[in-house]
Scaffold this motif. Structure first.
Motif, PDB file in Angstrom:
ATOM      1  N   PHE A 112      28.625  21.695  16.077  1.00 49.55           N
ATOM      2  CA  PHE A 112      29.159  20.951  17.176  1.00 49.55           C
ATOM      3  C   PHE A 112      29.300  19.644  16.764  1.00 49.55           C
ATOM      4  CE2 PHE A 112      26.915  24.461  19.118  1.00 49.55           C
ATOM      5  CZ  PHE A 112      27.777  25.097  20.224  1.00 49.55           C
ATOM      6  N   CYS A 113      28.489  18.843  15.886  1.00 43.43           N
ATOM      7  CA  CYS A 113      28.830  17.769  15.238  1.00 43.43           C
ATOM      8  C   CYS A 113      29.861  17.791  14.572  1.00 43.43           C
ATOM      9  CB  CYS A 113      27.600  17.261  14.539  1.00 43.43           C
ATOM     10  SG  CYS A 113      25.915  17.405  15.557  1.00 43.43           S
ATOM     11  N   THR A 114      30.199  18.658  13.600  1.00 41.49           N
ATOM     12  CA  THR A 114      30.979  18.396  12.649  1.00 41.49           C
ATOM     13  C   THR A 114      32.472  18.878  13.283  1.00 41.49           C
ATOM     14  OG1 THR A 114      29.609  19.563  10.847  1.00 41.49           O
ATOM     15  CG2 THR A 114      31.947  19.722  10.504  1.00 41.49           C
ATOM     16  N   SER A 115      32.690  19.440  14.518  1.00 40.26           N
ATOM     17  CA  SER A 115      33.752  19.843  14.924  1.00 40.26           C
ATOM     18  C   SER A 115      34.484  18.651  15.302  1.00 40.26           C
ATOM     19  CB  SER A 115      33.635  20.424  16.244  1.00 40.26           C
ATOM     20  OG  SER A 115      32.926  20.063  17.476  1.00 40.26           O
ATOM     21  N   ALA A 116      33.861  17.411  15.817  1.00 39.91           N
ATOM     22  CA  ALA A 116      34.407  16.106  16.068  1.00 39.91           C
ATOM     23  C   ALA A 116      35.225  15.624  14.868  1.00 39.91           C
ATOM     24  CB  ALA A 116      33.614  15.036  16.473  1.00 39.91           C
ATOM     25  N   TRP A 117      34.572  15.835  13.827  1.00 44.65           N
ATOM     26  CA  TRP A 117      35.077  15.225  12.620  1.00 44.65           C
ATOM     27  C   TRP A 117      36.537  16.019  12.125  1.00 44.65           C
ATOM     28  CZ3 TRP A 117      33.211  11.394   9.087  1.00 44.65           C
ATOM     29  CH2 TRP A 117      32.031  10.747   9.653  1.00 44.65           C
ATOM     30  N   ALA A 118      36.351  17.346  12.263  1.00 40.59           N
ATOM     31  CA  ALA A 118      37.379  18.366  12.027  1.00 40.59           C
ATOM     32  C   ALA A 118      38.635  18.125  12.867  1.00 40.59           C
ATOM     33  CB  ALA A 118      36.907  19.899  12.178  1.00 40.59           C
ATOM     34  N   ALA A 119      38.104  17.998  14.070  1.00 43.28           N
ATOM     35  CA  ALA A 119      39.212  17.896  15.310  1.00 43.28           C
ATOM     36  C   ALA A 119      40.019  16.455  15.017  1.00 43.28           C
ATOM     37  CB  ALA A 119      38.700  17.713  16.804  1.00 43.28           C
ATOM     38  N   GLY A 120      39.159  15.337  14.629  1.00 38.07           N
ATOM     39  CA  GLY A 120      39.826  14.116  14.333  1.00 38.07           C
ATOM     40  C   GLY A 120      40.688  14.156  12.870  1.00 38.07           C
ATOM     41  N   ALA A 121      40.418  14.963  11.930  1.00 35.89           N
ATOM     42  CA  ALA A 121      41.294  15.142  10.717  1.00 35.89           C
ATOM     43  C   ALA A 121      42.549  15.892  11.073  1.00 35.89           C
ATOM     44  CB  ALA A 121      40.357  15.924   9.631  1.00 35.89           C
ATOM     45  N   LEU A 122      42.567  17.164  12.046  1.00 34.70           N
ATOM     46  CA  LEU A 122      43.322  17.976  12.535  1.00 34.70           C
ATOM     47  C   LEU A 122      44.252  17.064  13.349  1.00 34.70           C
ATOM     48  CD1 LEU A 122      41.631  21.279  13.154  1.00 34.70           C
ATOM     49  CD2 LEU A 122      43.474  20.735  11.149  1.00 34.70           C
ATOM     50  N   VAL A 123      43.727  16.348  14.320  1.00 35.47           N
ATOM     51  CA  VAL A 123      44.572  15.583  15.047  1.00 35.47           C
ATOM     52  C   VAL A 123      45.518  14.589  14.335  1.00 35.47           C
ATOM     53  CG1 VAL A 123      44.775  13.935  16.969  1.00 35.47           C
ATOM     54  CG2 VAL A 123      43.394  16.005  17.284  1.00 35.47           C
ATOM     55  N   CYS A 124      44.786  13.934  13.439  1.00 36.44           N
ATOM     56  CA  CYS A 124      45.614  13.013  12.422  1.00 36.44           C
ATOM     57  C   CYS A 124      46.650  13.631  11.740  1.00 36.44           C
ATOM     58  CB  CYS A 124      44.854  12.251  11.630  1.00 36.44           C
ATOM     59  SG  CYS A 124      43.660  11.042  12.439  1.00 36.44           S
ATOM     60  N   SER A 125      46.480  14.650  11.028  1.00 35.03           N
ATOM     61  CA  SER A 125      47.312  15.825  10.428  1.00 35.03           C
ATOM     62  C   SER A 125      48.522  15.909  11.360  1.00 35.03           C
ATOM     63  CB  SER A 125      46.683  16.870   9.956  1.00 35.03           C
ATOM     64  OG  SER A 125      47.850  17.493   9.145  1.00 35.03           O
ATOM     65  N   TYR A 126      48.156  16.412  12.543  1.00 32.44           N
ATOM     66  CA  TYR A 126      49.283  16.644  13.407  1.00 32.44           C
ATOM     67  C   TYR A 126      50.146  15.636  13.957  1.00 32.44           C
ATOM     68  CZ  TYR A 126      51.149  18.641  17.861  1.00 32.44           C
ATOM     69  OH  TYR A 126      52.051  19.152  18.820  1.00 32.44           O
ATOM     70  N   ALA A 127      49.945  14.659  13.914  1.00 32.79           N
ATOM     71  CA  ALA A 127      50.583  13.423  14.209  1.00 32.79           C
ATOM     72  C   ALA A 127      51.324  13.237  12.980  1.00 32.79           C
ATOM     73  CB  ALA A 127      49.623  12.035  14.498  1.00 32.79           C
ATOM     74  N   ALA A 128      51.130  13.280  11.669  1.00 31.89           N
ATOM     75  CA  ALA A 128      51.873  12.897  10.805  1.00 31.89           C
ATOM     76  C   ALA A 128      52.679  14.340  10.391  1.00 31.89           C
ATOM     77  CB  ALA A 128      50.927  12.449   9.455  1.00 31.89           C
ATOM     78  N   ALA A 129      52.270  15.450  10.248  1.00 27.66           N
ATOM     79  CA  ALA A 129      53.005  16.452  10.005  1.00 27.66           C
ATOM     80  C   ALA A 129      52.703  17.740  11.060  1.00 27.66           C
ATOM     81  CB  ALA A 129      52.608  16.594   8.509  1.00 27.66           C
ATOM     82  N   PRO A 130      53.211  17.752  12.007  1.00 33.56           N
ATOM     83  CA  PRO A 130      53.076  18.741  12.900  1.00 33.56           C
ATOM     84  C   PRO A 130      53.180  20.116  12.569  1.00 33.56           C
ATOM     85  CG  PRO A 130      54.915  17.415  13.871  1.00 33.56           C
ATOM     86  CD  PRO A 130      54.378  16.529  12.688  1.00 33.56           C
ATOM     87  N   ARG A 131      54.417  20.347  12.014  1.00 35.54           N
ATOM     88  CA  ARG A 131      54.688  21.835  11.348  1.00 35.54           C
ATOM     89  C   ARG A 131      53.891  22.194  10.321  1.00 35.54           C
ATOM     90  NH1 ARG A 131      60.729  22.103   9.320  1.00 35.54           N
ATOM     91  NH2 ARG A 131      59.875  24.258   9.377  1.00 35.54           N
TER      92      ARG A 131
END
Length: 162
Positions: A112-131
């Motif tokens: 549960f704690c790590t998911s916040a970090w994983a979500a943060g990384a994925l959202v940043c990646s999504y903003a830069a390279a959505p495909r």
């Protein structure tokens, strides 16, 4: 400075370590925002519901891989110790040490704690390279579906034998 010595009954919560981790998370997000802006990354106009589901499923799987998978034990080993075998190929770790080491152990042993970090990384990646991020999230999502199918198969086999 507030008195944090009696935050819990045992007095062993690594509040300073948690503060360092929160600062690292915040600084990372801020650094990403500044760099993304300088490089002209444009935020998506909208976030379709399907992408939220995809990001959520990928976040779930990434956090499980980081905190529970046997193969990623080498990442957790300096900060945790294995206490039990979980379901399937998962393991259960508990944090060790104190201070920042303990705080990192708490983070790496908690999906549960790590998911916040994983979500943060994925959202940043999504903003830069959505495909690209959709592709990565699709792969992690496929692993999640495969896991559930494995559990379903095991359940049907156990019920067929009884």
């Amino acid at each position: 400075m507030p008195d944090t010595g009696q935050y819990d009954d045992q007095g062993d919560v690594p509040l300073a370590g948690y503060a360092v981790l929160a600062a690292v998370f915040t600084a990372s997000a801020g650094t990403y925002a500044v760099l993304a802006r300088r490089r002209g990354v444009r935020l998506p106009q909208e976030l379709p519901a399907w992408d939220v589901v995809l990001l959520g499923t990928a976040t779930y799987k990434a956090s499980r891989l980081l905190t529970r998978d046997k193969i990623t034990s080498f990442l957790r080993a300096p900060f945790t110790r294995r206490t039990d075998d979980g379901e399937a190929s998962e393991v259960v770790d508990e944090p060790r040490g104190d201070g920042l080491r303990r705080a990192v152990g708490d983070l790496l042993s908690c999906p549960f704690c790590t998911s916040a970090w994983a979500a943060g990384a994925l959202v940043c990646s999504y903003a830069a390279a959505p495909r690209l991020t959709r592709l990565v999230c699709g792969g992690l999502g496929a692993l999640t579906v495969a896991d559930w199918l494995q559990y379903a198969w095991t359940w049907t086999q156990q019920n067929a034998e009884s």
